[in-house]
Design a protein around this motif. Structure first.
Motif, PDB file in Angstrom:
ATOM      1  N   VAL A   8       0.829  -1.206   0.000  1.00 11.92           N
ATOM      2  CA  VAL A   8       0.000   0.000   0.000  1.00 11.92           C
ATOM      3  C   VAL A   8       0.863   1.255   0.000  1.00 11.92           C
ATOM      4  N   LEU A   9       1.825   1.341   0.915  1.00 15.71           N
ATOM      5  CA  LEU A   9       2.652   2.543   1.011  1.00 15.71           C
ATOM      6  C   LEU A   9       3.500   2.753  -0.233  1.00 15.71           C
ATOM      7  N   GLU A  10       3.964   1.675  -0.822  1.00 14.32           N
ATOM      8  CA  GLU A  10       4.748   1.781  -2.049  1.00 14.32           C
ATOM      9  C   GLU A  10       3.924   2.420  -3.160  1.00 14.32           C
ATOM     10  N   GLY A  11       2.688   1.985  -3.296  1.00 17.37           N
ATOM     11  CA  GLY A  11       1.821   2.556  -4.320  1.00 17.37           C
ATOM     12  C   GLY A  11       1.444   3.994  -4.028  1.00 17.37           C
ATOM     13  N   LEU A  12       1.180   4.302  -2.757  1.00 18.95           N
ATOM     14  CA  LEU A  12       0.827   5.676  -2.401  1.00 18.95           C
ATOM     15  C   LEU A  12       1.982   6.630  -2.707  1.00 18.95           C
ATOM     16  N   ALA A  13       3.211   6.143  -2.567  1.00 18.39           N
ATOM     17  CA  ALA A  13       4.375   6.974  -2.875  1.00 18.39           C
ATOM     18  C   ALA A  13       4.609   7.072  -4.384  1.00 18.39           C
ATOM     19  N   ARG A  14       4.305   6.007  -5.116  1.00 18.36           N
ATOM     20  CA  ARG A  14       4.591   5.976  -6.555  1.00 18.36           C
ATOM     21  C   ARG A  14       3.787   7.036  -7.313  1.00 18.36           C
ATOM     22  N   TRP A  15       2.517   7.212  -6.918  1.00 19.59           N
ATOM     23  CA  TRP A  15       1.656   8.177  -7.615  1.00 19.59           C
ATOM     24  C   TRP A  15       1.322   9.358  -6.698  1.00 19.59           C
ATOM     25  N   SER A  16       2.299   9.834  -5.980  1.00 23.90           N
ATOM     26  CA  SER A  16       2.078  10.777  -4.880  1.00 23.90           C
ATOM     27  C   SER A  16       1.213  11.971  -5.252  1.00 23.90           C
ATOM     28  N   ASP A  17       1.412  12.546  -6.433  1.00 26.30           N
ATOM     29  CA  ASP A  17       0.700  13.785  -6.803  1.00 26.30           C
ATOM     30  C   ASP A  17      -0.603  13.531  -7.552  1.00 26.30           C
ATOM     31  N   ALA A  18      -0.903  12.295  -7.852  1.00 25.23           N
ATOM     32  CA  ALA A  18      -2.106  11.980  -8.630  1.00 25.23           C
ATOM     33  C   ALA A  18      -3.334  11.915  -7.735  1.00 25.23           C
ATOM     34  N   PRO A  19      -4.512  12.205  -8.290  1.00 29.28           N
ATOM     35  CA  PRO A  19      -5.749  12.065  -7.506  1.00 29.28           C
ATOM     36  C   PRO A  19      -5.970  10.610  -7.092  1.00 29.28           C
ATOM     37  N   LEU A  20      -6.342  10.412  -5.847  1.00 30.69           N
ATOM     38  CA  LEU A  20      -6.688   9.084  -5.354  1.00 30.69           C
ATOM     39  C   LEU A  20      -8.183   8.989  -5.059  1.00 30.69           C
ATOM     40  N   ILE A  21      -8.699   9.928  -4.305  1.00 29.74           N
ATOM     41  CA  ILE A  21     -10.102   9.908  -3.888  1.00 29.74           C
ATOM     42  C   ILE A  21     -10.754  11.235  -4.262  1.00 29.74           C
ATOM     43  N   ARG A  22     -11.980  11.151  -4.778  1.00 29.13           N
ATOM     44  CA  ARG A  22     -12.794  12.342  -5.000  1.00 29.13           C
ATOM     45  C   ARG A  22     -13.973  12.269  -4.030  1.00 29.13           C
ATOM     46  N   PRO A  23     -13.803  12.789  -2.807  1.00 28.87           N
ATOM     47  CA  PRO A  23     -14.876  12.698  -1.802  1.00 28.87           C
ATOM     48  C   PRO A  23     -16.074  13.547  -2.200  1.00 28.87           C
ATOM     49  N   PHE A  24     -17.257  13.003  -1.970  1.00 31.11           N
ATOM     50  CA  PHE A  24     -18.485  13.733  -2.321  1.00 31.11           C
ATOM     51  C   PHE A  24     -18.678  14.897  -1.356  1.00 31.11           C
ATOM     52  N   THR A  25     -18.890  16.097  -1.903  1.00 33.85           N
ATOM     53  CA  THR A  25     -19.060  17.299  -1.086  1.00 33.85           C
ATOM     54  C   THR A  25     -20.370  18.011  -1.379  1.00 33.85           C
ATOM     55  N   THR A  27     -24.794  18.065  -2.221  1.00 37.72           N
ATOM     56  CA  THR A  27     -26.046  17.776  -1.520  1.00 37.72           C
ATOM     57  C   THR A  27     -26.956  17.048  -2.487  1.00 37.72           C
ATOM     58  N   ALA A  28     -27.010  15.747  -2.355  1.00 39.94           N
ATOM     59  CA  ALA A  28     -27.740  14.935  -3.328  1.00 39.94           C
ATOM     60  C   ALA A  28     -29.232  15.244  -3.339  1.00 39.94           C
ATOM     61  N   ASP A  29     -29.794  15.586  -2.168  1.00 45.23           N
ATOM     62  CA  ASP A  29     -31.239  15.835  -2.085  1.00 45.23           C
ATOM     63  C   ASP A  29     -31.674  17.001  -2.966  1.00 45.23           C
ATOM     64  N   THR A  30     -30.773  17.943  -3.164  1.00 53.07           N
ATOM     65  CA  THR A  30     -31.100  19.109  -3.991  1.00 53.07           C
ATOM     66  C   THR A  30     -30.493  19.006  -5.387  1.00 53.07           C
ATOM     67  N   GLY A  31     -29.846  17.890  -5.666  1.00 57.52           N
ATOM     68  CA  GLY A  31     -29.248  17.723  -6.983  1.00 57.52           C
ATOM     69  C   GLY A  31     -27.984  18.532  -7.186  1.00 57.52           C
ATOM     70  N   GLU A  32     -27.329  18.920  -6.091  1.00 60.01           N
ATOM     71  CA  GLU A  32     -26.088  19.691  -6.200  1.00 60.01           C
ATOM     72  C   GLU A  32     -24.916  18.718  -6.023  1.00 60.01           C
ATOM     73  N   TYR A  33     -24.268  18.392  -7.116  1.00 58.50           N
ATOM     74  CA  TYR A  33     -23.208  17.400  -7.096  1.00 58.50           C
ATOM     75  C   TYR A  33     -21.851  18.081  -7.220  1.00 58.50           C
ATOM     76  N   SER A  34     -20.989  17.798  -6.264  1.00 58.42           N
ATOM     77  CA  SER A  34     -19.626  18.329  -6.295  1.00 58.42           C
ATOM     78  C   SER A  34     -18.716  17.388  -5.525  1.00 58.42           C
ATOM     79  N   TRP A  35     -17.424  17.454  -5.844  1.00 55.19           N
ATOM     80  CA  TRP A  35     -16.457  16.549  -5.231  1.00 55.19           C
ATOM     81  C   TRP A  35     -15.162  17.287  -4.887  1.00 55.19           C
ATOM     82  N   GLY A  36     -14.523  16.867  -3.820  1.00 59.99           N
ATOM     83  CA  GLY A  36     -13.207  17.360  -3.469  1.00 59.99           C
ATOM     84  C   GLY A  36     -12.136  16.508  -4.116  1.00 59.99           C
ATOM     85  N   LEU A  37     -10.892  16.640  -3.636  1.00 61.43           N
ATOM     86  CA  LEU A  37      -9.791  15.867  -4.214  1.00 61.43           C
ATOM     87  C   LEU A  37      -8.751  15.561  -3.140  1.00 61.43           C
ATOM     88  N   ILE A  38      -8.391  14.308  -3.019  1.00 62.27           N
ATOM     89  CA  ILE A  38      -7.330  13.863  -2.119  1.00 62.27           C
ATOM     90  C   ILE A  38      -6.324  13.081  -2.956  1.00 62.27           C
TER      91      ILE A  38
END
Length: 572
Positions: A8-25, A27-38
């Motif tokens: 796991v750590l080897e892979g996390l270091a290999r692609w250090s600057d690449a997007p890994l997770i786009r967390p949902f930010t 409000t689905a109830d109102t149809g407002e879809y947006s995502w962050g970046l980790i």
């Protein structure tokens, strides 16, 4: 072998600057879809920092502290990507996480307490969402609330090598403990995931499932809770492949969210349960934008159960890169060598992706992933298909067998054969080396809102016959691929052909009362807690086998199709 966290750590270091997770930010109830970046690097930093914290806290628990490899319960909501940080941080700290989710909160304290004891857990780390349950019902182990990751000091022992606690392990040493989605004997069963299994899952299962080579990054949606096996293991799969994943607002995404993920996050691979994908395809029939987005995917993979044939044919005809995947986290039954199948207490394991169809073939025929070393062996008793037609009985069915040499052979104590494991799923060979799924052991059905959760019908029936032996002559639970389980019961007092409405209502109420305690320990999709989920049928009307007089589940479902359709709100 090396601890799986090295991978796991080897892979996390290999692609250090690449997007890994786009967390949902949004409000689905109102149809407002947006995502962050980790990024990969940001996630690694948080995991290392949190691992140092837990090592310091848990290392001081009880005498000389917790030791490397000790089991630590981890109770998460599964709704936040930070849950993944805690999981992998505990692993990096040298412990063996035992995961619990929201499903365990009713009545969580009894179930979680028992499962912690069963796995010899030395501590419990929990989300404050469960604080009241934990403080009132769990007192056998030290308890710690999740640390707030953003408050951890940037300089917290960062000069300490995060891998110092990770000694070499044996291939069959347990790395993570998950639990079954259904219950046996009133509670879920622990499902150990070994270090060798983690590596095989990351390097073989997913590389065999995702097809096609591309220079740019793969971006896939997550599926399910981060406290369950499917979504929580995305991290080590991404560590091997460099792929990113997008958190969805809910399990069954709609067309608007799908399009938003494509536009905002670059989604290029879609993974869905078959029923959810059919709903998306239904929209694509009328919406050109949705159709083009599906056509533009590198791969659209479905799993969980067979897809509606009309939807599947339409998708192939319209250029959607569809592939079928067979994988399982649970198996049907114990099958000793040289014995016929028995309707017995089930065993469970983690197998994940085992068979996939070929991208571009426009066929849903499955082939085993070659690198895993799986074998299809003739089933010992073709009647286990659950079919009543003579044509179906004449077909040769095959069991999926995982020999000891298979890379994803399950943990030793859950194997059901000395030489490996039979999954309990049945297949028919349609051309050399290619198969179609033909169902599971009849005691297990897939049910619930998603029609994808397994339910042990025999356990339900056995409890009814035990607690209501003076009231119920026979019973059978049905509901395969339906929204909920329905119990068909024959009254002990009724004469053949008779069902008195008032007596039937009283019988339902008494059955519910006597089985309430048992139902309270089941997962929600398995529970029978209201009268509408019970049908009192005439004495002697449940179809039976001619030889032993056993009730035939599939035939009972078909015989009472009209009444059952009314319960499920379907057209008969």
């Amino acid at each position: 072998m090396a601890h799986f966290m090295y991978m796991v750590l080897e892979g996390l270091a290999r692609w250090s600057d690449a997007p890994l997770i786009r967390p949902f930010t949004g409000t689905a109830d109102t149809g407002e879809y947006s995502w962050g970046l980790i990024t990969f690097g940001e996630f690694r930093r948080d995991v290392e920092r949190t691992a140092r914290y837990y090592r310091g806290v848990l290392g001081g628990v009880g005498g000389e502290g917790l030791k490397v490899g000790d089991v630590v319960g981890l109770w998460l909501t599964g709704e936040s990507v930070s849950d993944l940080v805690h999981l992998y941080a505990l692993s990096l700290a040298g412990y063996t996480p035992q995961l619990f989710s929201l499903k365990f909160s009713l009545p969580g304290q009894a179930v979680v307490r028992d499962l912690l004891k069963e796995c010899d857990a030395r501590a419990l780390v929990y989300d404050t969402h469960f604080r009241e349950i934990v403080e009132s019902g769990i007192d056998d182990v030290p308890k710690f609330p999740l640390v707030d990751i953003p408050t951890l000091s940037e300089s917290e022992s960062e000069d300490v090598d995060p891998l110092i606690a990770l000694e070499d392990v044996k291939e069959e040493d347990v790395a993570i403990i998950f639990h079954t989605s259904g219950t046996t004997g009133g509670r879920p069963k622990p499902v150990p995931q070994t270090h060798a299994w983690c590596v095989a899952h990351a390097k073989l299962c997913w590389s065999g499932a995702w097809q096609g080579e591309y220079e740019s990054q793969d971006v896939v949606n997550n599926i399910g809770s981060f406290a369950h096996m499917g979504a929580s293991t995305y991290i080590y799969k991404s560590a091997v492949t460099g792929a990113a994943f997008v958190q969805t607002s809910k399990a069954a995404i709609g067309a608007d969210e799908f399009l938003a993920m494509v536009k905002q996050c670059g989604l290029n691979r879609l993974l869905q349960y078959a029923t959810w994908l059919s709903a998306l395809i239904d929209v694509a029939r009328k919406n050109e934008e949705v159709l083009k987005a599906l056509q533009g995917m590198r791969q659209v993979m479905y799993t969980g159960l067979a897809m509606n044939p009309e939807d599947e044919a339409w998708a192939y005809a319209h250029g959607i890169p569809l592939t079928n995947m067979y994988g399982t986290t649970e198996t049907g039954e114990s099958l000793p060598p040289c014995q016929k199948r028995k309707q017995t207490l089930t065993k469970f394991l983690l197998i994940a992706q085992c068979m996939v169809s070929v991208l571009g073939s426009k066929e849903n025929y499955l082939r085993p992933i070659p690198e895993l070393g799986l074998v299809l062996v003739p089933a010992l008793d073709d009647k286990s298909s659950g079919s009543d037609s003579s044509s179906e009985k004449q077909k040769q069915l095959y069991d999926l067998f995982l020999p000891l040499s298979a890379r994803n052979c399950p943990y030793p104590r859950v194997r059901n054969r000395p030489d490996g494991h039979i999954t309990g799923d049945l297949f028919e060979e349609v051309k050399p080396g290619y198969y179609v799924f033909r169902g599971r052991s009849d005691d297990w059905i897939k049910t619930g809102p998603t029609r994808a959760a397994f339910c042990d019908t025999k356990a339900i029936e056995d409890n009814v016959l035990k607690t209501c032996s003076d009231l119920v002559r026979n019973c059978v639970a049905v509901g395969h691929l339906k929204p909920r389980v329905v119990l068909l019961i024959e009254s002990s007092s009724a004469s053949p052909g008779e069902v008195n409405a008032d007596e039937a209502q009283k019988l339902k109420e008494e059955v519910l009362r006597r089985t309430a305690e048992f139902n309270s320990r089941l997962m929600e999709h398995e529970r029978i807690t209201e009268g509408s989920s019970i049908l009192v049928v005439p004495a002697g009307s449940l179809p039976r086998t001619s030889e032993k007089g056993n009730i035939r589940r599939k035939a009972a479902h078909e015989h009472f199709a009209q009444q059952l359709a009314a319960v499920w709100g379907e057209a008969c």
